[in-house]
Design a protein around this motif. Sequence first.
Motif, PDB file in Angstrom:
ATOM      1  N   LEU A 355     -33.094  14.978  88.480  1.00 47.38           N
ATOM      2  CA  LEU A 355     -34.482  14.534  88.630  1.00 47.38           C
ATOM      3  C   LEU A 355     -34.519  13.022  88.771  1.00 47.38           C
ATOM      4  O   LEU A 355     -33.902  12.311  87.984  1.00 47.38           O
ATOM      5  CB  LEU A 355     -35.293  14.960  87.397  1.00 47.38           C
ATOM      6  CG  LEU A 355     -36.707  14.385  87.260  1.00 47.38           C
ATOM      7  CD1 LEU A 355     -37.600  14.808  88.424  1.00 47.38           C
ATOM      8  CD2 LEU A 355     -37.321  14.828  85.923  1.00 47.38           C
ATOM      9  N   GLU A 356     -35.235  12.546  89.760  1.00 43.78           N
ATOM     10  CA  GLU A 356     -35.340  11.109  89.991  1.00 43.78           C
ATOM     11  C   GLU A 356     -36.794  10.662  89.950  1.00 43.78           C
ATOM     12  O   GLU A 356     -37.687  11.357  90.431  1.00 43.78           O
ATOM     13  CB  GLU A 356     -34.736  10.744  91.356  1.00 43.78           C
ATOM     14  CG  GLU A 356     -34.710   9.252  91.634  1.00 43.78           C
ATOM     15  CD  GLU A 356     -33.837   8.886  92.821  1.00 43.78           C
ATOM     16  OE1 GLU A 356     -33.931   7.741  93.287  1.00 43.78           O
ATOM     17  OE2 GLU A 356     -33.061   9.741  93.278  1.00 43.78           O
ATOM     18  N   GLY A 400     -34.944  12.490  95.769  1.00 45.36           N
ATOM     19  CA  GLY A 400     -34.826  11.059  95.611  1.00 45.36           C
ATOM     20  C   GLY A 400     -33.541  10.591  96.259  1.00 45.36           C
ATOM     21  O   GLY A 400     -32.568  11.341  96.362  1.00 45.36           O
ATOM     22  N   ALA A 401     -33.518   9.336  96.692  1.00 42.93           N
ATOM     23  CA  ALA A 401     -32.358   8.833  97.434  1.00 42.93           C
ATOM     24  C   ALA A 401     -31.092   8.850  96.594  1.00 42.93           C
ATOM     25  O   ALA A 401     -30.021   9.217  97.081  1.00 42.93           O
ATOM     26  CB  ALA A 401     -32.643   7.410  97.917  1.00 42.93           C
ATOM     27  N   GLY A 415     -37.977  15.238  92.541  1.00 39.45           N
ATOM     28  CA  GLY A 415     -38.521  13.889  92.439  1.00 39.45           C
ATOM     29  C   GLY A 415     -39.864  13.936  91.754  1.00 39.45           C
ATOM     30  O   GLY A 415     -40.694  14.805  92.056  1.00 39.45           O
ATOM     31  N   LEU A 416     -40.083  13.041  90.789  1.00 39.36           N
ATOM     32  CA  LEU A 416     -41.408  12.918  90.185  1.00 39.36           C
ATOM     33  C   LEU A 416     -42.365  12.397  91.239  1.00 39.36           C
ATOM     34  O   LEU A 416     -42.041  11.463  91.979  1.00 39.36           O
ATOM     35  CB  LEU A 416     -41.354  11.961  88.998  1.00 39.36           C
ATOM     36  CG  LEU A 416     -42.696  11.709  88.286  1.00 39.36           C
ATOM     37  CD1 LEU A 416     -43.155  12.963  87.542  1.00 39.36           C
ATOM     38  CD2 LEU A 416     -42.603  10.528  87.331  1.00 39.36           C
ATOM     39  N   ARG A 417     -43.557  12.986  91.316  1.00 37.21           N
ATOM     40  CA  ARG A 417     -44.544  12.570  92.307  1.00 37.21           C
ATOM     41  C   ARG A 417     -45.817  12.075  91.606  1.00 37.21           C
ATOM     42  O   ARG A 417     -46.699  12.844  91.288  1.00 37.21           O
ATOM     43  CB  ARG A 417     -44.873  13.727  93.265  1.00 37.21           C
ATOM     44  CG  ARG A 417     -43.695  14.120  94.131  1.00 37.21           C
ATOM     45  CD  ARG A 417     -43.350  13.045  95.131  1.00 37.21           C
ATOM     46  NE  ARG A 417     -42.060  13.265  95.796  1.00 37.21           N
ATOM     47  CZ  ARG A 417     -40.990  12.531  95.624  1.00 37.21           C
ATOM     48  NH1 ARG A 417     -41.026  11.506  94.789  1.00 37.21           N
ATOM     49  NH2 ARG A 417     -39.874  12.780  96.271  1.00 37.21           N
ATOM     50  N   PRO A 418     -45.891  10.768  91.370  1.00 36.40           N
ATOM     51  CA  PRO A 418     -47.132  10.194  90.853  1.00 36.40           C
ATOM     52  C   PRO A 418     -48.168  10.061  91.967  1.00 36.40           C
ATOM     53  O   PRO A 418     -47.854  10.220  93.148  1.00 36.40           O
ATOM     54  CB  PRO A 418     -46.705   8.807  90.351  1.00 36.40           C
ATOM     55  CG  PRO A 418     -45.208   8.777  90.452  1.00 36.40           C
ATOM     56  CD  PRO A 418     -44.828   9.781  91.490  1.00 36.40           C
TER      57      PRO A 418
END
Length: 472
Positions: A355-356, A400-401, A415-418
């Motif tokens: 998780l990024e 995420g990269a 990826g966390l998506r804010p």
Amino acid sequence: MKRILLITTLLSSIISFAQTDKEVIREIYTQSLTNGKSYDWLNHLSNQIGGRLSGSLNAEKAVAYTKAELEKLGLDKVWLQPVMVPKWVRGAKEFAYIETAPSGFGTKKTTNVNICALGGSIATPAIGLKAHVVEVKNFDELEVLGKENIEGKIVFYNRPMQPDVISTFEAYGGCVNQRYMGAVEAAKYGAVGVIVRSMNLRLDDLPHTGSMTYGNLPVNKRIPSAAISTNDAELLSSMLKLDKSLKFYFKQNCKQLDDVLSHNVIGEVTGSEFPNEYIIVGGHLDSWDLGDGSHDDGAGVVQSMDVLRLLKESGIKPKRSIRVVLFMNEENGLRGGKKYAEVAKQKNENHIFALESDAGGFTPRGFSFDCNDASFNQILSWKPLFKPYFIHYFEKGGSGADVSPLKSNTNVLAGLRPDSQRYFDHHHAANDTFEHVNKRELELGAATMTALVYLFDKYGVNPILNEDQLKD
């Protein structure tokens, strides 16, 4: 009959687990919002250290600081992973102006504008660079104009981020190629320099830097590249419509030096049942140098650090080994992410979930997942656990990269998506600073990440019973 009883038992167990999970996740959010550490860590990272350009002294200060803070958490292991990174320095502040021809017997008029060198660019000549300007929206327009209309001129790329695209990252993706590849394409037609409209949805006076490449272009064919603020891009475009003969002057002093040694920072809690199954959570420790890198990606760094602390404070003892990885050199090389994946492959480590957080410290809206359909269906079954926190976005997509090199056919990357609407107001600019991060939003993100890590640790990846297990 036994098969029906087994299925009934499994369903009852799932309901029981869901209730337990709801309580555990509630405790995670309570701990983060009342006893979080992420904001304090970010305060130090941003205000006591500042911008952390790869290869810089500040980047190494950040390595030392985050390692020391992880050691204070009492993790099972904390270590530094060596990685060679590029070292590009900006030098003295850039300067630029638009020069228009005199009317009558008047003198030439100059209008100062706001620019910054793009990361990886060469410098202009010591006295600066002045030339006529040709404005384009894309590479196709370069081809149409041809060498006869471009040679000896500065190419001005002025394609804005598309304002009606709701996902601002999609809008960014729709125009970032002019920043990254603009110099390579313009040099083909004999251009002497490149000016690129900043990747920003609002109109302001802040130029936004970012990485660019020369590809395989010989050193003697490389041309200086800079970003111009959106307000000044509008001004330059308007002035060109009135006067095609105007000139643009800019001076920048940047330089690419030899690679230097840096490090990824890694901390681990070793799993109690499946220590050879790895879950990682991370962000990138480096940033650009114009601001202090609070949103990009100080927020992701401190949220990732707090995941391990929040698991401990919530009384969770991980079954699988959970690592926080603070990657170096995401911004201009991805060396840290590649090195971590390379070492993991050499050691034959089984990374089941990564998780990024690299989309800013704004209010979390959910996650995007890079995984197979079976795993995604499992993930969707957890969505109701996040609904009380207004976390509704669970979609397949990118992760995420830095974690992308870990991709396999069986694992899950996320990826966390804010909320992304204000992210590009700050991205790679001088206003990516601590005061623009909201403490509560940052802590909600840390809790959201911790909750997802908890679920993957508890259930693993796609634990679907096969037919043999369902037989009598």
